[in-house]
Design a protein around this motif. Structure first.
Motif, PDB file in Angstrom:
ATOM      1  N   TYR A  37       0.838  -1.200   0.000  1.00 33.60           N
ATOM      2  CA  TYR A  37       0.000   0.000   0.000  1.00 33.60           C
ATOM      3  C   TYR A  37       0.878   1.257   0.000  1.00 33.60           C
ATOM      4  O   TYR A  37       0.644   2.179  -0.783  1.00 33.60           O
ATOM      5  N   ALA A  38       1.899   1.249   0.848  1.00 31.56           N
ATOM      6  CA  ALA A  38       2.801   2.405   0.929  1.00 31.56           C
ATOM      7  C   ALA A  38       3.499   2.644  -0.411  1.00 31.56           C
ATOM      8  O   ALA A  38       3.590   3.778  -0.880  1.00 31.56           O
ATOM      9  N   ILE A  39       3.967   1.539  -1.042  1.00 30.36           N
ATOM     10  CA  ILE A  39       4.685   1.700  -2.317  1.00 30.36           C
ATOM     11  C   ILE A  39       3.729   2.215  -3.399  1.00 30.36           C
ATOM     12  O   ILE A  39       4.079   3.079  -4.208  1.00 30.36           O
TER      13      ILE A  39
ATOM     14  N   ARG B 104       1.288   4.162  -3.061  1.00 34.52           N
ATOM     15  CA  ARG B 104       0.933   5.568  -2.844  1.00 34.52           C
ATOM     16  C   ARG B 104       2.134   6.508  -2.936  1.00 34.52           C
ATOM     17  O   ARG B 104       2.013   7.705  -2.693  1.00 34.52           O
ATOM     18  N   MET B 105       3.317   5.922  -3.242  1.00 37.15           N
ATOM     19  CA  MET B 105       4.513   6.763  -3.390  1.00 37.15           C
ATOM     20  C   MET B 105       4.453   7.545  -4.694  1.00 37.15           C
ATOM     21  O   MET B 105       3.781   7.119  -5.630  1.00 37.15           O
ATOM     22  N   PRO B 106       5.214   8.661  -4.772  1.00 39.37           N
ATOM     23  CA  PRO B 106       5.383   9.304  -6.071  1.00 39.37           C
ATOM     24  C   PRO B 106       6.035   8.300  -7.027  1.00 39.37           C
ATOM     25  O   PRO B 106       6.882   7.515  -6.602  1.00 39.37           O
TER      26      PRO B 106
ATOM     27  N   TRP C  45       9.733   7.091  -7.082  1.00 39.29           N
ATOM     28  CA  TRP C  45      10.264   6.294  -5.973  1.00 39.29           C
ATOM     29  C   TRP C  45       9.844   4.836  -6.065  1.00 39.29           C
ATOM     30  O   TRP C  45      10.439   3.972  -5.436  1.00 39.29           O
TER      31      TRP C  45
END
Lengths: 300, 256
Positions: free
Chosen positions: A103-105, A107-109, A112
Protein backbone atom coordinates in the motif's frame (compact mmCIF):
# COMPACT_ATOMS: atom_id res chain seq x y z
CA UNK A 1 -9.72 -36.88 -46.51
CA UNK A 2 -9.37 -35.07 -49.83
CA UNK A 3 -6.23 -33.42 -51.02
CA UNK A 4 -6.78 -29.67 -51.31
CA UNK A 5 -3.98 -29.42 -53.88
CA UNK A 6 -5.85 -31.72 -56.27
CA UNK A 7 -9.16 -29.87 -56.25
CA UNK A 8 -8.20 -26.22 -55.85
CA UNK A 9 -5.19 -24.34 -57.08
CA UNK A 10 -1.81 -25.90 -56.46
CA UNK A 11 -0.55 -22.73 -54.77
CA UNK A 12 -3.10 -22.80 -51.98
CA UNK A 13 -2.33 -26.44 -51.22
CA UNK A 14 1.37 -25.71 -50.91
CA UNK A 15 0.60 -22.74 -48.71
CA UNK A 16 -1.51 -24.89 -46.41
CA UNK A 17 1.20 -27.53 -46.18
CA UNK A 18 3.76 -24.83 -45.36
CA UNK A 19 1.51 -23.39 -42.63
CA UNK A 20 1.07 -26.85 -41.17
CA UNK A 21 4.82 -27.37 -41.38
CA UNK A 22 5.66 -24.16 -39.56
CA UNK A 23 2.96 -24.86 -36.99
CA UNK A 24 4.67 -28.17 -36.20
CA UNK A 25 8.11 -26.50 -36.28
CA UNK A 26 7.13 -23.83 -33.74
CA UNK A 27 4.82 -25.80 -31.42
CA UNK A 28 6.22 -29.32 -31.77
CA UNK A 29 9.57 -29.23 -29.93
CA UNK A 30 8.31 -27.26 -26.91
CA UNK A 31 5.11 -29.26 -26.46
CA UNK A 32 7.04 -32.50 -26.89
CA UNK A 33 9.52 -31.39 -24.24
CA UNK A 34 6.82 -30.40 -21.73
CA UNK A 35 5.09 -33.74 -22.30
CA UNK A 36 8.25 -35.82 -21.92
CA UNK A 37 9.71 -33.96 -18.93
CA UNK A 38 6.62 -32.83 -17.02
CA UNK A 39 3.40 -34.61 -18.02
CA UNK A 40 4.87 -38.13 -18.18
CA UNK A 41 6.84 -37.76 -14.91
CA UNK A 42 3.72 -36.51 -13.09
CA UNK A 43 1.65 -39.34 -14.61
CA UNK A 44 4.30 -41.81 -13.37
CA UNK A 45 3.96 -40.42 -9.83
CA UNK A 46 0.18 -40.89 -9.98
CA UNK A 47 0.50 -44.50 -11.18
CA UNK A 48 3.25 -45.35 -8.65
CA UNK A 49 0.87 -44.43 -5.83
CA UNK A 50 -1.16 -47.58 -6.68
CA UNK A 51 1.80 -49.97 -6.95
CA UNK A 52 3.69 -52.08 -4.43
CA UNK A 53 7.03 -51.04 -3.02
CA UNK A 54 9.99 -52.76 -4.71
CA UNK A 55 12.53 -54.61 -2.58
CA UNK A 56 15.43 -52.28 -3.43
CA UNK A 57 13.59 -49.08 -4.26
CA UNK A 58 11.39 -48.74 -7.34
CA UNK A 59 8.00 -50.40 -7.66
CA UNK A 60 6.41 -53.72 -8.63
CA UNK A 61 2.96 -55.24 -9.11
CA UNK A 62 0.33 -55.95 -7.75
CA UNK A 63 -1.84 -52.86 -7.68
CA UNK A 64 -2.78 -51.89 -4.14
CA UNK A 65 -4.26 -49.09 -2.04
CA UNK A 66 -1.94 -49.96 0.84
CA UNK A 67 0.05 -46.73 0.56
CA UNK A 68 -3.13 -44.68 0.81
CA UNK A 69 -4.30 -46.43 4.00
CA UNK A 70 -0.80 -46.05 5.43
CA UNK A 71 -0.98 -42.28 4.88
CA UNK A 72 -4.03 -42.20 7.20
CA UNK A 73 -1.84 -43.28 10.14
CA UNK A 74 -2.09 -40.56 12.85
CA UNK A 75 1.69 -40.04 12.74
CA UNK A 76 1.50 -38.91 9.10
CA UNK A 77 -1.76 -37.01 9.53
CA UNK A 78 -0.06 -35.04 12.27
CA UNK A 79 2.84 -34.15 9.95
CA UNK A 80 0.36 -33.04 7.30
CA UNK A 81 -1.60 -30.98 9.82
CA UNK A 82 1.62 -29.43 11.09
CA UNK A 83 2.66 -28.51 7.52
CA UNK A 84 -0.72 -26.94 6.76
CA UNK A 85 -0.54 -24.98 10.03
CA UNK A 86 2.97 -23.69 9.31
CA UNK A 87 2.18 -22.78 5.68
CA UNK A 88 -1.08 -21.05 6.69
CA UNK A 89 0.58 -19.07 9.51
CA UNK A 90 3.34 -17.99 7.13
CA UNK A 91 0.78 -16.89 4.52
CA UNK A 92 -1.33 -14.90 7.03
CA UNK A 93 1.76 -13.18 8.47
CA UNK A 94 2.99 -12.38 4.94
CA UNK A 95 -0.39 -10.79 4.16
CA UNK A 96 -0.41 -8.74 7.39
CA UNK A 97 3.16 -7.50 6.83
CA UNK A 98 2.99 -7.28 3.05
CA UNK A 99 -0.24 -5.31 2.82
CA UNK A 100 0.89 -2.03 4.41
CA UNK A 101 4.19 -2.28 2.49
CA UNK A 102 2.46 -2.77 -0.88
CA UNK A 103 0.00 0.00 0.00
CA UNK A 104 2.80 2.41 0.93
CA UNK A 105 4.69 1.70 -2.32
CA UNK A 106 1.51 2.14 -4.41
CA UNK A 107 0.93 5.57 -2.84
CA UNK A 108 4.51 6.76 -3.39
CA UNK A 109 5.38 9.30 -6.07
CA UNK A 110 6.05 7.23 -9.23
CA UNK A 111 9.79 8.03 -9.38
CA UNK A 112 10.26 6.29 -5.97
CA UNK A 113 8.18 3.21 -6.78
CA UNK A 114 10.68 1.36 -9.01
CA UNK A 115 13.52 1.65 -6.50
CA UNK A 116 11.20 0.69 -3.61
CA UNK A 117 10.07 -2.42 -5.51
CA UNK A 118 13.60 -3.40 -6.57
CA UNK A 119 14.61 -3.20 -2.89
CA UNK A 120 11.78 -5.60 -2.01
CA UNK A 121 12.67 -8.10 -4.76
CA UNK A 122 16.47 -7.96 -4.60
CA UNK A 123 16.96 -10.41 -1.68
CA UNK A 124 14.58 -12.82 -3.38
CA UNK A 125 17.05 -13.27 -6.26
CA UNK A 126 19.89 -14.37 -4.01
CA UNK A 127 20.49 -18.04 -3.29
CA UNK A 128 17.72 -19.62 -1.21
CA UNK A 129 20.12 -21.68 0.91
CA UNK A 130 22.22 -18.61 1.69
CA UNK A 131 19.13 -16.66 2.79
CA UNK A 132 18.12 -19.53 5.07
CA UNK A 133 21.69 -19.81 6.34
CA UNK A 134 21.61 -16.12 7.31
CA UNK A 135 18.93 -17.00 9.88
CA UNK A 136 21.05 -19.83 11.32
CA UNK A 137 23.64 -17.12 11.96
CA UNK A 138 21.17 -14.55 13.30
CA UNK A 139 19.20 -16.86 15.60
CA UNK A 140 22.22 -18.82 16.85
CA UNK A 141 22.61 -19.14 20.63
CA UNK A 142 25.93 -17.26 20.24
CA UNK A 143 24.53 -15.07 17.46
CA UNK A 144 23.87 -11.32 17.26
CA UNK A 145 20.26 -11.43 18.52
CA UNK A 146 21.18 -13.37 21.64
CA UNK A 147 24.22 -11.12 22.22
CA UNK A 148 21.96 -8.07 22.02
CA UNK A 149 19.51 -9.67 24.47
CA UNK A 150 22.30 -10.42 26.94
CA UNK A 151 23.71 -6.91 26.57
CA UNK A 152 20.38 -5.29 27.47
CA UNK A 153 20.35 -7.34 30.67
CA UNK A 154 16.86 -8.65 29.99
CA UNK A 155 18.25 -12.17 30.00
CA UNK A 156 21.12 -13.81 31.88
CA UNK A 157 21.65 -16.66 29.43
CA UNK A 158 21.07 -17.20 25.71
CA UNK A 159 17.58 -18.32 24.71
CA UNK A 160 16.90 -21.02 22.11
CA UNK A 161 15.68 -19.08 19.09
CA UNK A 162 16.68 -21.74 16.60
CA UNK A 163 15.30 -25.24 15.96
CA UNK A 164 11.62 -24.70 16.68
CA UNK A 165 8.42 -24.07 14.74
CA UNK A 166 8.75 -20.28 15.11
CA UNK A 167 12.17 -20.32 13.43
CA UNK A 168 10.71 -22.32 10.52
CA UNK A 169 7.91 -19.77 10.07
CA UNK A 170 10.33 -16.84 10.18
CA UNK A 171 12.56 -18.57 7.61
CA UNK A 172 9.65 -19.20 5.23
CA UNK A 173 8.35 -15.67 5.72
CA UNK A 174 11.78 -14.25 4.94
CA UNK A 175 12.05 -16.39 1.81
CA UNK A 176 8.62 -15.67 0.31
CA UNK A 177 7.46 -12.25 1.59
CA UNK A 178 8.40 -10.52 -1.72
CA UNK A 179 6.03 -12.93 -3.53
CA UNK A 180 3.16 -11.52 -1.46
CA UNK A 181 4.12 -7.87 -1.87
CA UNK A 182 4.45 -7.93 -5.70
CA UNK A 183 0.90 -9.05 -6.68
CA UNK A 184 -0.61 -6.94 -3.88
CA UNK A 185 1.24 -3.92 -5.23
CA UNK A 186 0.11 -4.74 -8.78
CA UNK A 187 -3.56 -4.75 -7.78
CA UNK A 188 -3.28 -1.63 -5.57
CA UNK A 189 -1.32 0.27 -8.20
CA UNK A 190 -4.13 -0.19 -10.75
CA UNK A 191 -6.71 1.05 -8.26
CA UNK A 192 -8.80 4.11 -8.93
CA UNK A 193 -8.07 6.21 -5.83
CA UNK A 194 -10.93 8.58 -6.57
CA UNK A 195 -13.29 5.79 -5.40
CA UNK A 196 -11.71 6.09 -1.95
CA UNK A 197 -12.11 9.86 -2.02
CA UNK A 198 -15.75 9.48 -3.04
CA UNK A 199 -16.35 7.14 -0.09
CA UNK A 200 -14.84 9.53 2.44
CA UNK A 201 -16.59 12.53 0.85
CA UNK A 202 -19.87 10.69 1.26
CA UNK A 203 -19.16 10.41 4.97
CA UNK A 204 -17.49 6.98 5.35
CA UNK A 205 -14.75 6.88 7.99
CA UNK A 206 -11.27 6.14 6.68
CA UNK A 207 -11.37 2.66 8.23
CA UNK A 208 -14.81 1.99 6.76
CA UNK A 209 -13.66 3.27 3.36
CA UNK A 210 -10.64 0.96 3.48
CA UNK A 211 -12.66 -2.17 4.27
CA UNK A 212 -15.53 -1.31 1.91
CA UNK A 213 -13.52 0.00 -1.05
CA UNK A 214 -9.76 -0.61 -1.01
CA UNK A 215 -9.61 -4.09 0.47
CA UNK A 216 -12.22 -5.74 -1.82
CA UNK A 217 -10.49 -4.24 -4.86
CA UNK A 218 -7.11 -5.62 -3.76
CA UNK A 219 -8.48 -9.10 -2.97
CA UNK A 220 -7.41 -10.66 -6.33
CA UNK A 221 -3.83 -9.55 -5.66
CA UNK A 222 -4.04 -10.86 -2.09
CA UNK A 223 -5.26 -14.25 -3.34
CA UNK A 224 -2.43 -14.55 -5.86
CA UNK A 225 0.09 -13.47 -3.21
CA UNK A 226 -1.35 -16.05 -0.81
CA UNK A 227 -0.90 -18.80 -3.41
CA UNK A 228 2.64 -17.65 -4.19
CA UNK A 229 3.54 -17.90 -0.48
CA UNK A 230 1.51 -20.97 0.48
CA UNK A 231 2.57 -23.26 -2.39
CA UNK A 232 6.36 -23.14 -1.86
CA UNK A 233 5.93 -23.08 1.94
CA UNK A 234 3.87 -26.27 2.06
CA UNK A 235 6.34 -28.34 0.03
CA UNK A 236 9.48 -26.91 1.58
CA UNK A 237 11.95 -29.30 3.15
CA UNK A 238 15.05 -27.10 3.39
CA UNK A 239 13.81 -24.54 5.94
CA UNK A 240 12.33 -27.18 8.31
CA UNK A 241 15.59 -29.10 8.12
CA UNK A 242 17.98 -26.16 8.57
CA UNK A 243 15.96 -23.95 10.96
CA UNK A 244 13.70 -26.61 12.51
CA UNK A 245 16.66 -28.86 13.24
CA UNK A 246 14.79 -32.04 12.29
CA UNK A 247 12.33 -31.53 15.16
CA UNK A 248 9.77 -29.77 12.96
CA UNK A 249 9.00 -32.28 10.22
CA UNK A 250 6.93 -31.08 7.28
CA UNK A 251 5.37 -33.10 4.47
CA UNK A 252 8.25 -32.08 2.15
CA UNK A 253 10.78 -33.75 4.47
CA UNK A 254 8.64 -36.89 4.52
CA UNK A 255 8.40 -37.00 0.70
CA UNK A 256 12.13 -36.39 0.31
CA UNK A 257 12.92 -39.22 2.74
CA UNK A 258 10.62 -41.70 0.99
CA UNK A 259 12.40 -41.14 -2.30
CA UNK A 260 16.02 -40.73 -1.19
CA UNK A 261 16.32 -42.59 2.14
CA UNK A 262 13.51 -45.06 2.89
CA UNK A 263 13.13 -45.88 -0.82
CA UNK A 264 9.37 -46.39 -0.46
CA UNK A 265 8.34 -44.77 -3.73
CA UNK A 266 4.61 -45.67 -3.68
CA UNK A 267 4.21 -44.10 -0.23
CA UNK A 268 6.21 -41.04 -1.31
CA UNK A 269 3.97 -40.77 -4.38
CA UNK A 270 0.83 -40.84 -2.18
CA UNK A 271 2.25 -38.10 0.05
CA UNK A 272 3.14 -35.97 -2.99
CA UNK A 273 -0.37 -36.44 -4.43
CA UNK A 274 -1.87 -35.39 -1.09
CA UNK A 275 0.23 -32.22 -1.11
CA UNK A 276 -0.67 -31.41 -4.72
CA UNK A 277 -4.39 -32.04 -3.97
CA UNK A 278 -4.33 -29.33 -1.29
CA UNK A 279 -2.68 -26.95 -3.75
CA UNK A 280 -5.31 -27.67 -6.43
CA UNK A 281 -8.07 -26.99 -3.86
CA UNK A 282 -6.38 -23.66 -3.14
CA UNK A 283 -6.31 -22.77 -6.87
CA UNK A 284 -10.01 -23.67 -7.13
CA UNK A 285 -10.75 -21.39 -4.16
CA UNK A 286 -8.82 -18.58 -5.80
CA UNK A 287 -10.73 -19.02 -9.07
CA UNK A 288 -14.05 -18.99 -7.17
CA UNK A 289 -13.13 -15.82 -5.25
CA UNK A 290 -11.99 -13.93 -8.34
CA UNK A 291 -15.19 -14.99 -10.17
CA UNK A 292 -17.28 -13.64 -7.30
CA UNK A 293 -15.38 -10.36 -7.38
CA UNK A 294 -15.39 -9.95 -11.14
CA UNK A 295 -18.89 -11.33 -11.65
CA UNK A 296 -21.11 -8.51 -10.29
CA UNK A 297 -18.96 -5.84 -11.90
CA UNK A 298 -19.27 -7.47 -15.33
CA UNK A 299 -23.03 -7.14 -15.05
CA UNK A 300 -22.99 -3.55 -13.76
CA UNK B 1 6.96 10.90 0.80
CA UNK B 2 5.33 13.04 3.51
CA UNK B 3 1.92 11.78 2.42
CA UNK B 4 2.80 8.23 3.47
CA UNK B 5 2.45 9.15 7.17
CA UNK B 6 2.51 6.18 9.53
CA UNK B 7 2.92 3.78 6.56
CA UNK B 8 6.62 4.64 6.60
CA UNK B 9 7.04 2.51 9.74
CA UNK B 10 6.00 -0.91 8.29
CA UNK B 11 7.97 -0.05 5.14
CA UNK B 12 11.18 0.64 7.06
CA UNK B 13 10.70 -2.37 9.36
CA UNK B 14 10.23 -4.64 6.33
CA UNK B 15 13.40 -3.36 4.66
CA UNK B 16 15.23 -3.95 7.96
CA UNK B 17 13.79 -7.49 8.12
CA UNK B 18 14.89 -8.16 4.52
CA UNK B 19 18.39 -6.73 4.70
CA UNK B 20 19.71 -7.15 8.28
CA UNK B 21 20.21 -10.95 8.04
CA UNK B 22 22.14 -10.58 4.78
CA UNK B 23 24.18 -7.65 6.12
CA UNK B 24 25.17 -9.61 9.26
CA UNK B 25 26.54 -12.47 7.13
CA UNK B 26 28.47 -10.09 4.86
CA UNK B 27 30.03 -8.24 7.84
CA UNK B 28 30.98 -11.52 9.51
CA UNK B 29 32.71 -12.73 6.33
CA UNK B 30 35.43 -10.11 7.02
CA UNK B 31 36.07 -11.39 10.54
CA UNK B 32 39.63 -12.67 10.96
CA UNK B 33 38.69 -15.08 13.78
CA UNK B 34 38.10 -18.80 13.23
CA UNK B 35 35.34 -18.61 15.85
CA UNK B 36 32.33 -17.44 13.85
CA UNK B 37 30.79 -15.24 16.55
CA UNK B 38 33.87 -13.52 18.03
CA UNK B 39 35.03 -10.42 16.16
CA UNK B 40 38.83 -10.10 16.30
CA UNK B 41 39.53 -7.79 13.37
CA UNK B 42 39.15 -7.18 9.63
CA UNK B 43 40.56 -9.79 7.28
CA UNK B 44 40.11 -11.21 3.78
CA UNK B 45 41.56 -14.62 4.74
CA UNK B 46 38.26 -16.51 4.30
CA UNK B 47 37.98 -15.32 0.72
CA UNK B 48 41.42 -16.88 0.15
CA UNK B 49 40.24 -20.13 1.76
CA UNK B 50 37.22 -20.06 -0.49
CA UNK B 51 39.33 -19.68 -3.66
CA UNK B 52 41.37 -22.75 -2.68
CA UNK B 53 38.31 -24.89 -1.89
CA UNK B 54 38.23 -27.44 -4.73
CA UNK B 55 34.68 -28.62 -3.87
CA UNK B 56 33.35 -25.07 -4.23
CA UNK B 57 35.31 -24.48 -7.44
CA UNK B 58 34.14 -27.75 -9.03
CA UNK B 59 30.58 -27.05 -7.89
CA UNK B 60 30.72 -23.64 -9.51
CA UNK B 61 31.96 -25.11 -12.82
CA UNK B 62 29.22 -27.79 -12.74
CA UNK B 63 26.58 -25.15 -12.10
CA UNK B 64 27.84 -23.01 -14.98
CA UNK B 65 27.71 -25.97 -17.39
CA UNK B 66 24.09 -26.69 -16.41
CA UNK B 67 22.98 -23.03 -16.36
CA UNK B 68 24.54 -22.11 -19.74
CA UNK B 69 23.29 -25.29 -21.44
CA UNK B 70 19.79 -25.08 -19.98
CA UNK B 71 19.53 -21.36 -20.82
CA UNK B 72 20.43 -21.87 -24.50
CA UNK B 73 18.05 -24.81 -25.02
CA UNK B 74 15.21 -23.31 -22.97
CA UNK B 75 15.49 -19.95 -24.76
CA UNK B 76 15.23 -21.54 -28.22
CA UNK B 77 12.38 -23.91 -27.28
CA UNK B 78 10.51 -21.30 -25.23
CA UNK B 79 10.72 -18.61 -27.93
CA UNK B 80 9.52 -20.98 -30.69
CA UNK B 81 6.71 -22.15 -28.43
CA UNK B 82 5.57 -18.60 -27.62
CA UNK B 83 5.50 -17.63 -31.33
CA UNK B 84 3.69 -20.87 -32.19
CA UNK B 85 1.08 -20.28 -29.48
CA UNK B 86 0.47 -16.70 -30.62
CA UNK B 87 0.54 -17.24 -34.40
CA UNK B 88 -0.62 -20.80 -35.08
CA UNK B 89 -3.20 -21.62 -32.41
CA UNK B 90 -5.64 -19.75 -30.24
CA UNK B 91 -5.92 -22.64 -27.78
CA UNK B 92 -5.96 -21.41 -24.18
CA UNK B 93 -5.57 -25.02 -23.02
CA UNK B 94 -2.32 -25.48 -24.97
CA UNK B 95 -0.99 -22.20 -23.60
CA UNK B 96 -1.83 -23.20 -20.01
CA UNK B 97 -0.21 -26.61 -20.62
CA UNK B 98 2.98 -25.00 -21.95
CA UNK B 99 3.27 -22.66 -18.95
CA UNK B 100 2.48 -25.31 -16.29
CA UNK B 101 6.14 -26.30 -15.64
CA UNK B 102 6.68 -22.79 -14.23
CA UNK B 103 4.05 -23.27 -11.50
CA UNK B 104 4.27 -26.99 -10.66
CA UNK B 105 5.77 -27.31 -7.13
CA UNK B 106 9.50 -27.99 -7.57
CA UNK B 107 9.36 -31.02 -5.26
CA UNK B 108 6.64 -32.68 -7.38
CA UNK B 109 8.63 -32.04 -10.58
CA UNK B 110 11.82 -33.27 -8.90
CA UNK B 111 10.43 -36.64 -7.77
CA UNK B 112 8.60 -37.11 -11.09
CA UNK B 113 11.83 -36.60 -13.03
CA UNK B 114 13.77 -38.88 -10.67
CA UNK B 115 11.17 -41.61 -11.19
CA UNK B 116 11.19 -41.13 -14.96
CA UNK B 117 14.98 -41.10 -15.31
CA UNK B 118 15.20 -44.30 -13.31
CA UNK B 119 12.33 -45.89 -15.27
CA UNK B 120 14.23 -45.41 -18.55
CA UNK B 121 17.48 -46.48 -16.90
CA UNK B 122 19.32 -43.19 -17.33
CA UNK B 123 22.37 -42.66 -15.11
CA UNK B 124 22.14 -39.38 -13.18
CA UNK B 125 24.64 -36.57 -13.66
CA UNK B 126 24.92 -33.02 -14.98
CA UNK B 127 23.07 -34.02 -18.18
CA UNK B 128 19.97 -35.06 -16.21
CA UNK B 129 20.00 -31.81 -14.18
CA UNK B 130 20.32 -29.87 -17.45
CA UNK B 131 17.37 -31.72 -19.03
CA UNK B 132 15.32 -31.02 -15.88
CA UNK B 133 16.18 -27.31 -15.78
CA UNK B 134 15.16 -26.86 -19.43
CA UNK B 135 11.55 -27.84 -18.70
CA UNK B 136 10.79 -25.04 -16.22
CA UNK B 137 13.15 -22.71 -18.09
CA UNK B 138 11.27 -22.98 -21.40
CA UNK B 139 7.98 -22.22 -19.62
CA UNK B 140 9.43 -19.01 -18.14
CA UNK B 141 10.85 -17.92 -21.52
CA UNK B 142 7.52 -18.70 -23.22
CA UNK B 143 5.66 -16.64 -20.59
CA UNK B 144 7.93 -13.60 -21.01
CA UNK B 145 7.96 -13.77 -24.84
CA UNK B 146 4.16 -14.30 -24.99
CA UNK B 147 3.67 -11.09 -22.99
CA UNK B 148 5.83 -9.21 -25.51
CA UNK B 149 4.12 -10.76 -28.56
CA UNK B 150 0.92 -9.03 -27.52
CA UNK B 151 2.65 -5.67 -28.08
CA UNK B 152 4.35 -6.48 -31.40
CA UNK B 153 2.50 -5.37 -34.53
CA UNK B 154 1.94 -8.46 -36.78
CA UNK B 155 1.52 -6.22 -39.84
CA UNK B 156 5.34 -5.76 -39.88
CA UNK B 157 5.74 -9.47 -40.65
CA UNK B 158 2.99 -9.29 -43.27
CA UNK B 159 4.68 -6.31 -44.90
CA UNK B 160 7.97 -8.17 -45.02
CA UNK B 161 6.32 -11.17 -46.72
CA UNK B 162 4.43 -8.91 -49.14
CA UNK B 163 7.68 -7.23 -50.12
CA UNK B 164 9.06 -10.63 -51.12
CA UNK B 165 11.12 -11.73 -48.12
CA UNK B 166 11.13 -15.48 -47.49
CA UNK B 167 9.55 -16.90 -44.33
CA UNK B 168 13.00 -17.63 -42.92
CA UNK B 169 14.30 -14.12 -43.67
CA UNK B 170 11.17 -12.58 -42.13
CA UNK B 171 11.60 -14.70 -39.01
CA UNK B 172 15.25 -13.75 -38.45
CA UNK B 173 15.08 -10.11 -39.59
CA UNK B 174 11.67 -9.02 -38.31
CA UNK B 175 10.22 -11.42 -35.72
CA UNK B 176 13.35 -12.16 -33.68
CA UNK B 177 14.65 -8.55 -33.47
CA UNK B 178 11.25 -7.23 -32.39
CA UNK B 179 11.13 -9.86 -29.65
CA UNK B 180 14.78 -9.40 -28.61
CA UNK B 181 14.15 -7.58 -25.29
CA UNK B 182 11.78 -10.33 -24.13
CA UNK B 183 14.09 -13.12 -25.34
CA UNK B 184 17.05 -11.57 -23.47
CA UNK B 185 14.96 -11.02 -20.34
CA UNK B 186 13.69 -14.61 -20.50
CA UNK B 187 17.21 -16.00 -20.99
CA UNK B 188 18.54 -14.01 -18.00
CA UNK B 189 15.62 -15.26 -15.91
CA UNK B 190 16.35 -18.90 -16.75
CA UNK B 191 20.07 -18.39 -16.14
CA UNK B 192 19.58 -16.95 -12.64
CA UNK B 193 16.90 -19.52 -11.75
CA UNK B 194 19.16 -22.38 -12.88
CA UNK B 195 22.21 -20.99 -11.01
CA UNK B 196 20.29 -21.05 -7.71
CA UNK B 197 18.09 -24.09 -8.28
CA UNK B 198 18.51 -26.66 -5.52
CA UNK B 199 15.49 -28.96 -5.11
CA UNK B 200 15.33 -30.40 -8.64
CA UNK B 201 19.12 -30.65 -8.88
CA UNK B 202 19.20 -32.45 -5.50
CA UNK B 203 16.95 -35.21 -6.89
CA UNK B 204 18.26 -35.48 -10.46
CA UNK B 205 22.02 -35.04 -9.98
CA UNK B 206 24.54 -37.87 -9.68
CA UNK B 207 26.75 -38.17 -6.57
CA UNK B 208 30.03 -37.28 -8.31
CA UNK B 209 28.96 -34.01 -9.98
CA UNK B 210 27.33 -31.78 -7.33
CA UNK B 211 26.18 -28.35 -8.49
CA UNK B 212 27.09 -25.33 -6.34
CA UNK B 213 23.72 -25.21 -4.48
CA UNK B 214 24.23 -28.88 -3.53
CA UNK B 215 27.77 -28.08 -2.30
CA UNK B 216 26.34 -25.15 -0.27
CA UNK B 217 23.65 -27.42 1.17
CA UNK B 218 26.20 -29.92 2.41
CA UNK B 219 28.20 -27.03 3.95
CA UNK B 220 25.35 -25.20 5.75
CA UNK B 221 24.06 -28.43 7.30
CA UNK B 222 27.13 -28.44 9.53
CA UNK B 223 26.49 -25.01 10.99
CA UNK B 224 28.11 -21.61 10.81
CA UNK B 225 31.65 -21.24 9.46
CA UNK B 226 33.54 -18.12 8.28
CA UNK B 227 34.11 -19.73 4.88
CA UNK B 228 30.35 -20.04 4.21
CA UNK B 229 30.00 -16.37 5.19
CA UNK B 230 32.56 -15.44 2.52
CA UNK B 231 30.84 -17.65 -0.07
CA UNK B 232 27.49 -16.08 0.85
CA UNK B 233 28.90 -12.57 0.40
CA UNK B 234 30.30 -13.45 -3.05
CA UNK B 235 27.02 -15.03 -4.19
CA UNK B 236 24.99 -12.07 -2.93
CA UNK B 237 27.24 -9.69 -4.84
CA UNK B 238 26.91 -11.79 -8.03
CA UNK B 239 23.11 -12.10 -7.91
CA UNK B 240 22.58 -8.42 -7.03
CA UNK B 241 24.81 -7.42 -9.96
CA UNK B 242 22.94 -9.72 -12.36
CA UNK B 243 19.52 -8.44 -11.26
CA UNK B 244 20.51 -4.78 -11.59
CA UNK B 245 22.23 -5.44 -14.95
CA UNK B 246 19.14 -7.28 -16.20
CA UNK B 247 16.99 -4.34 -15.24
CA UNK B 248 19.29 -1.95 -17.11
CA UNK B 249 19.46 -4.17 -20.22
CA UNK B 250 15.71 -4.63 -20.51
CA UNK B 251 15.11 -0.91 -20.00
CA UNK B 252 17.81 -0.07 -22.56
CA UNK B 253 16.54 -2.43 -25.27
CA UNK B 254 12.93 -1.53 -24.54
CA UNK B 255 13.56 2.10 -25.37
CA UNK B 256 15.15 1.30 -28.76
Amino acid sequence: MTSPAGTTSRGRGAHKRRALGSRALFLGPGLFYVTAFMAIPIALIVSYAFLTRGRFGGVRLPLTLESFTRALDPVYLQVLGNSLLIATTTTVLALLIGYPVAYAIARMPSRWRTIALVLVVLPFWSNFLIRTYAWIVLLNSEGPLNKALLATGLRDEPIGLLYNRGAVIVGLLYAYLPLMILPLYASLERMDWSLLEAATNLGASRIRAFFDVTFPLSLPGAMIGAIFVFVPSLGNFIVPELLGGGKTVMVGNLIRDQFLKARDWPFGAVLALTMVTFLILLFALQAAVSRRINGPRAHA
Amino acid sequence: MRSLGWLRLPLLLTYAFLYIPIAVVVVMSFNSSKMPFTWTGFSLRWYGTLLEDTAVRQGFLNTMVVAVGATIIATVLGTLLAIGLARYTRSAVLEAYALTPAIVPDLALAIGLLVMFSAVGMTLGLHSVLLAHVVFGLAFVAAVVTARLGQVDPSLEEASRDLGASATATFFRITVPSLAPAIIAGALLVFTLSLDEFVIAFFTDGPSTPTLPIVIYSMVRFGVTPEINALAAVLLLVSFTVVIAAQRITRLTDSV
